[in-house]
Design a protein around this motif. Structure first.
Motif, mmCIF file in Angstrom:
data_model
loop_
_atom_site.group_PDB
_atom_site.id
_atom_site.type_symbol
_atom_site.label_atom_id
_atom_site.label_comp_id
_atom_site.label_asym_id
_atom_site.label_seq_id
_atom_site.Cartn_x
_atom_site.Cartn_y
_atom_site.Cartn_z
ATOM 1 N N LYS A 275 0.873 -1.177 0.000
ATOM 2 C CA LYS A 275 0.000 0.000 0.000
ATOM 3 C C LYS A 275 0.907 1.224 0.000
ATOM 4 N N ILE A 276 0.832 2.035 -1.057
ATOM 5 C CA ILE A 276 1.635 3.253 -1.151
ATOM 6 C C ILE A 276 0.673 4.426 -1.266
ATOM 7 N N GLU A 277 0.783 5.358 -0.322
ATOM 8 C CA GLU A 277 -0.152 6.484 -0.303
ATOM 9 C C GLU A 277 0.606 7.790 -0.095
ATOM 10 N N GLY A 278 0.442 8.693 -1.044
ATOM 11 C CA GLY A 278 0.968 10.038 -0.876
ATOM 12 C C GLY A 278 -0.018 10.877 -0.082
ATOM 13 N N PHE A 279 0.514 11.863 0.642
ATOM 14 C CA PHE A 279 -0.393 12.708 1.425
ATOM 15 C C PHE A 279 0.200 14.102 1.604
ATOM 16 N N ILE A 280 -0.695 15.064 1.796
ATOM 17 C CA ILE A 280 -0.336 16.445 2.083
ATOM 18 C C ILE A 280 -1.001 16.794 3.406
ATOM 19 N N VAL A 281 -0.198 17.107 4.413
ATOM 20 C CA VAL A 281 -0.728 17.198 5.775
ATOM 21 C C VAL A 281 -1.741 18.329 5.946
ATOM 22 N N SER A 282 -1.628 19.388 5.128
ATOM 23 C CA SER A 282 -2.572 20.501 5.249
ATOM 24 C C SER A 282 -3.981 20.116 4.808
ATOM 25 N N GLU A 283 -4.123 18.961 4.135
ATOM 26 C CA GLU A 283 -5.456 18.494 3.730
ATOM 27 C C GLU A 283 -6.130 17.666 4.821
ATOM 28 N N HIS A 284 -5.471 17.547 5.972
ATOM 29 C CA HIS A 284 -5.996 16.701 7.050
ATOM 30 C C HIS A 284 -6.030 17.471 8.367
ATOM 31 N N MET A 285 -6.592 18.675 8.322
ATOM 32 C CA MET A 285 -6.604 19.534 9.506
ATOM 33 C C MET A 285 -7.375 18.905 10.665
ATOM 34 N N GLU A 286 -8.241 17.946 10.351
ATOM 35 C CA GLU A 286 -9.061 17.333 11.415
ATOM 36 C C GLU A 286 -8.220 16.566 12.432
ATOM 37 N N VAL A 287 -7.000 16.175 12.082
ATOM 38 C CA VAL A 287 -6.174 15.389 13.023
ATOM 39 C C VAL A 287 -5.172 16.258 13.782
ATOM 40 N N TRP A 288 -5.038 17.534 13.424
ATOM 41 C CA TRP A 288 -3.962 18.341 13.995
ATOM 42 C C TRP A 288 -4.053 18.442 15.520
ATOM 43 N N GLY A 289 -5.246 18.629 16.047
ATOM 44 C CA GLY A 289 -5.398 18.762 17.502
ATOM 45 C C GLY A 289 -4.890 17.536 18.235
ATOM 46 N N GLU A 290 -5.313 16.364 17.789
ATOM 47 C CA GLU A 290 -4.883 15.108 18.409
ATOM 48 C C GLU A 290 -3.374 14.912 18.269
ATOM 49 N N ALA A 291 -2.862 15.180 17.079
ATOM 50 C CA ALA A 291 -1.429 14.986 16.829
ATOM 51 C C ALA A 291 -0.589 15.939 17.663
ATOM 52 N N LEU A 292 -0.948 17.212 17.682
ATOM 53 C CA LEU A 292 -0.165 18.202 18.424
ATOM 54 C C LEU A 292 -0.177 17.917 19.920
ATOM 55 N N ALA A 293 -1.303 17.421 20.422
ATOM 56 C CA ALA A 293 -1.373 17.086 21.854
ATOM 57 C C ALA A 293 -0.400 15.964 22.197
ATOM 58 N N GLU A 294 -0.327 14.924 21.342
ATOM 59 C CA GLU A 294 0.611 13.827 21.613
ATOM 60 C C GLU A 294 2.053 14.301 21.484
ATOM 61 N N LEU A 295 2.346 15.104 20.474
ATOM 62 C CA LEU A 295 3.707 15.584 20.264
ATOM 63 C C LEU A 295 4.175 16.485 21.403
ATOM 64 N N ALA A 296 3.304 17.382 21.863
ATOM 65 C CA ALA A 296 3.650 18.249 22.985
ATOM 66 C C ALA A 296 3.912 17.424 24.244
ATOM 67 N N GLY A 297 3.126 16.365 24.420
ATOM 68 C CA GLY A 297 3.334 15.479 25.568
ATOM 69 C C GLY A 297 4.678 14.771 25.511
ATOM 70 N N LEU A 298 5.079 14.348 24.320
ATOM 71 C CA LEU A 298 6.379 13.679 24.162
ATOM 72 C C LEU A 298 7.529 14.640 24.454
ATOM 73 N N VAL A 299 7.392 15.894 24.010
ATOM 74 C CA VAL A 299 8.421 16.901 24.307
ATOM 75 C C VAL A 299 8.480 17.166 25.803
ATOM 76 N N ALA A 300 7.320 17.383 26.427
ATOM 77 C CA ALA A 300 7.286 17.688 27.859
ATOM 78 C C ALA A 300 7.860 16.540 28.694
ATOM 79 N N ALA A 301 7.675 15.296 28.229
ATOM 80 C CA ALA A 301 8.165 14.121 28.953
ATOM 81 C C ALA A 301 9.625 13.809 28.650
#
Length: 339
Positions: A275-301
């Motif tokens: 399965k090969i899938e290209g993607f452009i992250v700006s087309e998936h704004m619906e996931v940004w909140g969830e993703a940023l929360a996990e990433l900020a948690g990883l930095v803080a930890a």
């Protein structure tokens, strides 16, 4: 009127991009209208995708217009506001471009976002806890979707996307293998970013050598691959993929100067049912909140410790950008615009 240094795209590259494609100009900041916000940029983000937009060619995004300020992500501070949501002193992230100041429509969806710098440094919102981090998250979680114990590989492993990818994949119990340029970057990948192994592509400059290195680093094959580069590295990875492996196609930096990037053995896509899938992250704004929360948690930890290469002053942006395209940066490439 406040002076505002800007860098514009003066002419399009003929093959490889060069510094003379850009031009430093002096502008001024216009008076604010109702609903507008004036932002002074502290950091400017430099990213590989910008090279593709310099070409006047059909792509997923419109070409960078000639004679206009180079577009790109920025973080900074509100210095004046005629919008009730923003006050002077607010730290914000946006797409202010290659200039010292930007005037932003505070009502435009997604144009400006306030950020908290209590536990996350402001510059990280252009890297690990910004667009590159969300890019890594989407490719891993939504396309590769790994199970614990699977082997995943990422090229450009120590950049802003690759470093976030490693932390996210390790949090999901994966074996994580990186591909990077030079012994220092590979040592950083394994000792600080948590990669299980890292392959120096400079030591393996052809398909046969890279395939051999991948076989050694991935004895159980490859279940997921996050592609930033293309070329012979992609060919070598495909040789090591397991049945039903997933490939998240994010970038093809090896082809940004315009040359085609043919696959050596496309039959492997069928043989291994890839399965090969290209993607452009700006087309998936619906996931940004969830993703940023996990990433900020990883930095803080302390589980995500991204490096930054910081160039000083707006005039340094073109040379820093060209260096990024050749892998001269270490981690996220930024330009610092404030003293």
């Amino acid at each position: 009127m406040t002076a505002n240094q800007q860098i514009i795209l003066d002419n399009r590259p003929q093959g490889e991009a060069v510094e003379s494609n850009f031009k430093l100009v002096q502008g001024t900041v216009p008076a604010l209208q109702d609903g507008q916000v004036l932002v002074r940029h502290h950091y400017l983000s430099l990213d590989p995708y910008m090279r593709g937009r310099m070409n006047d060619a059909k792509s997923y995004a419109a070409p960078q217009p000639l004679g206009e300020v180079m577009q790109g992500g920025t973080v900074g501070e509100v210095v004046d506001s005629r919008h009730p949501k923003y006050q002077a002193g607010d730290k914000v992230v946006g797409m202010g471009g290659w200039q010292e100041y930007s005037v932003v429509d505070g009502n435009a969806p997604g144009a400006l976002r306030k950020v908290d710098t209590t536990h996350v440094p402001l510059s990280y919102y252009l890297g690990a806890v910004g667009m590159p981090g969300v890019t890594a998250w989407y490719g891993l979680v939504k396309i590769i979707n790994p199970k614990a114990g699977e082997t995943v590989v990422v090229s450009a492993a120590t950049g802003a996307v690759g470093s976030a990818f490693a932390a996210l994949a390790k949090a999901r119990g994966c074996r994580v293998v990186g591909i990077a340029g030079g012994p220092d970057k590979c040592r950083y990948a394994t000792e600080e970013l948590g990669f299980d192994a890292c392959i120096d592509y400079r030591e393996h400059p052809d398909l046969k050598s890279m395939a051999r290195a991948l076989k050694e680093a991935c004895p159980d094959g490859i279940d997921g691959y996050f592609e930033n580069v293309g070329g012979y590295i992609f060919d070598a990875v495909l040789l090591r993929t397991n049945a039903f492996a997933r490939v998240a196609l994010c970038g093809m930096i090896a082809g940004y100067d315009g040359q085609p990037l043919p696959l050596a053995n496309p039959a492997l896509i069928l043989v291994n049912r890839l399965k090969i899938e290209g993607f452009i992250v700006s087309e998936h704004m619906e996931v940004w909140g969830e993703a940023l929360a996990e990433l900020a948690g990883l930095v803080a930890a302390g589980k995500l410790r991204p490096r930054e290469t910081i160039s000083e002053g707006l005039a340094s942006a073109p040379s820093a950008f060209l260096g990024l395209l050749k892998g001269k940066n270490f981690g996220k490439q930024l330009v610092k615009l404030t003293p």
